[in-house]
Design a protein around this motif. Structure first.
Motif, PDB file in Angstrom:
ATOM      1  N   GLU A 122      35.294 -26.260  14.590  1.00 45.33           N
ATOM      2  CA  GLU A 122      36.041 -25.570  13.552  1.00 45.33           C
ATOM      3  C   GLU A 122      36.894 -26.507  12.707  1.00 45.33           C
ATOM      4  O   GLU A 122      37.545 -26.068  11.753  1.00 45.33           O
ATOM      5  CB  GLU A 122      36.940 -24.493  14.182  1.00 45.33           C
ATOM      6  CG  GLU A 122      36.168 -23.390  14.887  1.00 45.33           C
ATOM      7  CD  GLU A 122      37.080 -22.349  15.510  1.00 45.33           C
ATOM      8  OE1 GLU A 122      38.300 -22.363  15.201  1.00 45.33           O
ATOM      9  OE2 GLU A 122      36.585 -21.537  16.305  1.00 45.33           O
ATOM     10  N   LEU A 123      36.903 -27.786  13.031  1.00 43.90           N
ATOM     11  CA  LEU A 123      37.701 -28.737  12.276  1.00 43.90           C
ATOM     12  C   LEU A 123      37.077 -29.019  10.908  1.00 43.90           C
ATOM     13  O   LEU A 123      35.852 -29.017  10.758  1.00 43.90           O
ATOM     14  CB  LEU A 123      37.826 -30.056  13.043  1.00 43.90           C
ATOM     15  CG  LEU A 123      38.668 -30.038  14.317  1.00 43.90           C
ATOM     16  CD1 LEU A 123      38.547 -31.381  15.033  1.00 43.90           C
ATOM     17  CD2 LEU A 123      40.140 -29.745  14.000  1.00 43.90           C
ATOM     18  N   SER A 124      37.931 -29.266   9.920  1.00 42.55           N
ATOM     19  CA  SER A 124      37.436 -29.720   8.624  1.00 42.55           C
ATOM     20  C   SER A 124      36.887 -31.136   8.767  1.00 42.55           C
ATOM     21  O   SER A 124      37.076 -31.792   9.807  1.00 42.55           O
ATOM     22  CB  SER A 124      38.577 -29.720   7.610  1.00 42.55           C
ATOM     23  OG  SER A 124      39.564 -30.685   7.976  1.00 42.55           O
ATOM     24  N   LYS A 125      36.241 -31.618   7.716  1.00 44.59           N
ATOM     25  CA  LYS A 125      35.731 -32.983   7.757  1.00 44.59           C
ATOM     26  C   LYS A 125      36.867 -33.980   7.981  1.00 44.59           C
ATOM     27  O   LYS A 125      36.757 -34.921   8.780  1.00 44.59           O
ATOM     28  CB  LYS A 125      34.997 -33.316   6.460  1.00 44.59           C
ATOM     29  CG  LYS A 125      34.431 -34.737   6.433  1.00 44.59           C
ATOM     30  CD  LYS A 125      33.685 -35.016   5.142  1.00 44.59           C
ATOM     31  CE  LYS A 125      33.148 -36.449   5.132  1.00 44.59           C
ATOM     32  NZ  LYS A 125      32.424 -36.755   3.862  1.00 44.59           N
ATOM     33  N   GLY A 126      37.993 -33.759   7.283  1.00 46.92           N
ATOM     34  CA  GLY A 126      39.132 -34.646   7.468  1.00 46.92           C
ATOM     35  C   GLY A 126      39.708 -34.556   8.865  1.00 46.92           C
ATOM     36  O   GLY A 126      40.099 -35.570   9.457  1.00 46.92           O
ATOM     37  N   GLY A 127      39.773 -33.333   9.416  1.00 47.47           N
ATOM     38  CA  GLY A 127      40.271 -33.173  10.777  1.00 47.47           C
ATOM     39  C   GLY A 127      39.376 -33.854  11.794  1.00 47.47           C
ATOM     40  O   GLY A 127      39.855 -34.509  12.732  1.00 47.47           O
ATOM     41  N   GLY A 128      38.074 -33.718  11.607  1.00 39.12           N
ATOM     42  CA  GLY A 128      37.145 -34.399  12.508  1.00 39.12           C
ATOM     43  C   GLY A 128      37.272 -35.905  12.418  1.00 39.12           C
ATOM     44  O   GLY A 128      37.175 -36.616  13.437  1.00 39.12           O
ATOM     45  N   GLN A 129      37.521 -36.427  11.195  1.00 40.87           N
ATOM     46  CA  GLN A 129      37.670 -37.869  11.037  1.00 40.87           C
ATOM     47  C   GLN A 129      38.938 -38.369  11.725  1.00 40.87           C
ATOM     48  O   GLN A 129      38.958 -39.466  12.280  1.00 40.87           O
ATOM     49  CB  GLN A 129      37.679 -38.237   9.561  1.00 40.87           C
ATOM     50  CG  GLN A 129      37.656 -39.739   9.284  1.00 40.87           C
ATOM     51  CD  GLN A 129      36.385 -40.416   9.775  1.00 40.87           C
ATOM     52  OE1 GLN A 129      35.397 -39.761  10.088  1.00 40.87           O
ATOM     53  NE2 GLN A 129      36.416 -41.732   9.857  1.00 40.87           N
ATOM     54  N   LYS A 130      39.990 -37.565  11.711  1.00 45.81           N
ATOM     55  CA  LYS A 130      41.209 -37.956  12.423  1.00 45.81           C
ATOM     56  C   LYS A 130      40.956 -38.054  13.926  1.00 45.81           C
ATOM     57  O   LYS A 130      41.471 -38.960  14.595  1.00 45.81           O
ATOM     58  CB  LYS A 130      42.333 -36.963  12.119  1.00 45.81           C
ATOM     59  CG  LYS A 130      42.830 -37.030  10.688  1.00 45.81           C
ATOM     60  CD  LYS A 130      43.901 -35.993  10.396  1.00 45.81           C
ATOM     61  CE  LYS A 130      44.368 -36.095   8.956  1.00 45.81           C
ATOM     62  NZ  LYS A 130      45.418 -35.104   8.629  1.00 45.81           N
TER      63      LYS A 130
END
Length: 302
Positions: A122-130
């Motif tokens: 459910e993470l955004s692309k930016g959240g997944g990158q973090k």
């Protein structure tokens, strides 16, 4: 860490992506890999990180622990963000309590503390990158390999990753990275690895070229000029001994000189500041005319 005659092809009898690569990766240094799209930069980084094995040659002396942020992170995993990071920290030798603390600390540092219990899918692309960046930094790696790791991060998280790189290098680690922004970590790069036509050429970067020659008869290591700009609210860090007072230029940049022996310490302090300073240039200061004398900041007296 040494590469001797290293080559890589993705299938037996297939074309060589890299061939005959000889290089040394020093400790406490930042190395940037550069080259055209498809030149083999990501292949080189995977070899350095130990993700892929070379088809020819040898890689020796790889530091441990090693961490890697891939160009494409598989975020659709059956974990929450904190659960995944805790699991990764446990596999790297941390006890559960320490693993949970490290997971929470890195999520907070990267601005993702509010997503600790969010399922990875459910993470955004930016959240997944973090999360991808956090998993690489959990266990204080001695070799940190970053393949476009800043892509997808917001401004604050990019600055935090810059600080993390400075911290790792200050602790003696080696950092190798690829980034599409030529300004990324400018002035902090020890060696540039230029990838082209299956070959890799290692050339000195600004941080290694920055030492000025000694002034004639001075018996010293010379001085280095550092030009920086800072975002609003940036705090000027403590400067090392012998540094000149910063002087503002017409474009708002600040320039100061520092003994070459202390230039690395100054660069680390600038990048580790919160928010970090942007290092625009690191240049040798021309040796002064001995007949003119020199002022304490390294310039010639009028």
């Amino acid at each position: 860490m040494r590469l001797r005659g290293v080559g890589k092809r993705h299938r037996p009898g297939g074309p060589w992506v890299l061939r005959g690569v000889d290089a040394e990766l020093p400790e406490a240094a930042v190395l940037r890999a550069e080259g055209a799209n498809g030149s083999g930069k990501s292949t080189l980084l995977r070899l350095l990180a130990g993700i892929d094995a070379p088809s020819a040659g040898r890689i020796t002396g790889r530091p441990r622990p090693t961490a890697y942020v891939p160009e494409r992170f598989p975020a659709a995993l059956p974990f929450t963000a904190a659960g995944y990071l805790t699991h990764q920290a446990r596999t790297r030798g941390l006890r559960r309590g320490a693993a949970e603390r490290a997971a929470g600390e890195w999520l907070e540092r990267l601005g993702a503390g509010g997503h600790a219990r969010t399922p990875m899918v459910e993470l955004s692309k930016g959240g997944g990158q973090k999360v991808a960046v956090a998993q690489a930094l959990l266990a204080a790696p001695r070799l940190l390999v970053l393949d476009e790791a800043w892509t997808g991060l917001d401004v604050a998280a990019r600055a935090e990753l810059d600080r993390a790189v400075a911290e790792r290098v200050a602790d003696g680690a080696t950092v190798v990275y690829v980034d599409h922004d030529p300004r990324r970590l400018a002035g902090f790069v020890h060696t540039v690895l230029r990838v082209a036509g299956t070959e890799v050429a290692a050339v000195p970067g600004p941080a290694r070229d920055g030492a000025a020659p000694a002034a004639p008869g001075a018996g010293t290591a010379g001085r280095v000029a550092v030009t920086v700009t800072g975002p609003p609210g940036a705090t000027w860090p403590p400067v090392p001994p012998g540094a000149s007072a910063p002087e503002a230029g017409p474009d708002g940049a600040l320039r100061l000189t520092v003994p070459a022996a202390h230039s690395d310490a100054l660069l680390r302090a600038l990048l580790a500041a919160r928010p970090p300073w942007h290092v625009r240039a690191v240049e040798p200061v021309p040796a002064p005319d001995p007949a003119a004398g020199a002022d304490p900041a390294g310039g010639a007296r009028p």
